[in-house]
Enzyme design. Structure first.
Site, PDB file in Angstrom:
ATOM      1  N   CYS A 296       0.878  -1.163   0.000  1.00 49.77           N
ATOM      2  CA  CYS A 296       0.000   0.000   0.000  1.00 49.77           C
ATOM      3  C   CYS A 296       0.917   1.215   0.000  1.00 49.77           C
ATOM      4  O   CYS A 296       1.495   1.563   1.017  1.00 49.77           O
ATOM      5  CB  CYS A 296      -0.914   0.020   1.227  1.00 49.77           C
ATOM      6  SG  CYS A 296      -1.921   1.515   1.294  1.00 49.77           S
TER       7      CYS A 296
ATOM      8  N   CYS B   7      -0.592   4.274   2.195  1.00 52.81           N
ATOM      9  CA  CYS B   7      -0.736   4.166   3.654  1.00 52.81           C
ATOM     10  C   CYS B   7      -0.377   2.754   4.092  1.00 52.81           C
ATOM     11  O   CYS B   7       0.786   2.388   4.031  1.00 52.81           O
ATOM     12  CB  CYS B   7      -2.129   4.584   4.117  1.00 52.81           C
ATOM     13  SG  CYS B   7      -3.484   3.954   3.125  1.00 52.81           S
ATOM     14  N   SER B   8      -1.332   1.963   4.525  1.00 51.20           N
ATOM     15  CA  SER B   8      -0.999   0.642   5.060  1.00 51.20           C
ATOM     16  C   SER B   8      -2.140  -0.332   4.854  1.00 51.20           C
ATOM     17  O   SER B   8      -2.310  -1.251   5.640  1.00 51.20           O
ATOM     18  CB  SER B   8      -0.717   0.765   6.552  1.00 51.20           C
ATOM     19  OG  SER B   8      -1.871   1.274   7.174  1.00 51.20           O
TER      20      SER B   8
END
Lengths: 197, 111
Positions: free
Chosen positions: A102, A105-106
């Site tokens: 990603c 972000c995560s």
């Protein structure tokens, strides 16, 4: 908002979380018991769930076809809660090696694997895996041969990828449960392959 | 690399070092932040969407983004979203934070 005195035993952000949660509980958005239940539910989400999905796909061609066509629906059909996000399953084969990231972000298929490892959230992984995936894979000890296409899939807030890794050779006689034990979190991210026992 | 016009969180393709695979701690307060977001985003409540969480994190600015830990960013974004939506006010948040800090300090003094 101002920072409190240095002698506070609570960190600023810890105090923020406790205050926000307390206010939301006061206002009836959820209860303290809901919060405890949510923490327990998250603790139960581990890569074992994803591994069971992979093992089923390896041993049930009909399920595999449905999983690749619509990951969310296939997982829900075997009783898995997929939450608010859509799941897209990408199959690694003799000719294609998939890996997920990603970059923004995560985002992570957490309903199937729990919270992502720290390195997955790191600046270095997010920056480099899309530009020099083979170099990054090599750091994990994974070296797809030059004729294998490496595909990197970038997760979003609403759509999550899961890698369906290749079933190792010489596992023909193994049961679904035995196969699931071979499947690691890193193989479903795609930074590693599934090793034969 | 051309990074012009890019925001700080948009990291794909930038120069960076080796991936550090060590260390994976997840303290209790982080689990609470995680649970808080799950509760607010689930289909029953839909108070804050995952996309709104991300926008709030992006709006922290480059300096805060790099200084803060992962779940510090989360709780800041969640709080900002709740303030923005008028679900909580900054007054009541300030009062409640003072209250939880006082409680923790009192508990610490006793210990």
């Amino acid at each position: 908002m101002t920072m409190r005195s240095e002698d506070s035993v609570l960190d600023h952000y810890q105090a923020m979380e406790l205050a926000v949660s307390a206010l939301l509980i006061d206002k009836g958005y959820f209860s303290a018991a809901d919060m405890e239940a949510e923490i327990d539910a998250m603790a139960k989400r581990t890569p074992d769930i994803g591994a069971a999905v992979v093992a089923q796909a390896w041993t049930d061609p009909d399920f595999k076809a449905r999983l690749l066509a619509d990951g969310t629906a296939a997982c829900e059909s075997i009783g898995l809660d997929m939450g608010p996000t859509r799941l897209m399953v990408v199959e690694s084969t003799e000719t294609v090696h998939n890996v997920i990231v990603c970059t923004l972000c995560s985002c992570f298929p957490r309903m199937l694997m729990g919270i992502p490892p720290d390195w997955y959230k790191s600046v270095n992984y997010r920056s480099r895996v899309v530009r020099e995936p083979r170099m990054v894979l090599k750091e994990f000890g994974t070296e797809p041969s030059a004729d294998v296409e490496v595909r990197v899939h970038d997760n979003t807030a609403d759509m999550r990828y899961l890698v369906l890794p290749r079933r190792p050779a010489s596992t023909d006689g193994m049961s679904r449960e035995e196969l699931a034990k071979l499947v690691t979190r890193d193989s479903m991210i795609g930074v590693k392959i599934v090793e034969a026992p | 690399m051309a990074n012009a016009g890019r925001m700080h969180h948009d990291m794909g393709g930038r120069d960076a070092g080796p991936v550090d695979r060590g260390g994976h701690s997840h303290p209790e307060w982080e689990k609470r932040v995680d649970a808080l977001m799950m509760l607010l985003s689930n289909s029953k409540r839909r108070v804050i969407g995952v996309d709104e969480l991300r926008r709030g994190i992006e709006e922290l600015g480059a300096e805060n983004y790099s200084k803060m830990t992962y779940y510090e960013r989360w709780v800041s974004s969640i709080t900002h979203n709740l303030l923005e939506k008028g679900i909580i006010s900054s007054d009541e948040l300030g009062r409640k934070m003072a209250e939880v800090e006082d409680t923790a300090r009192a508990a610490g003094d006793r210990g």
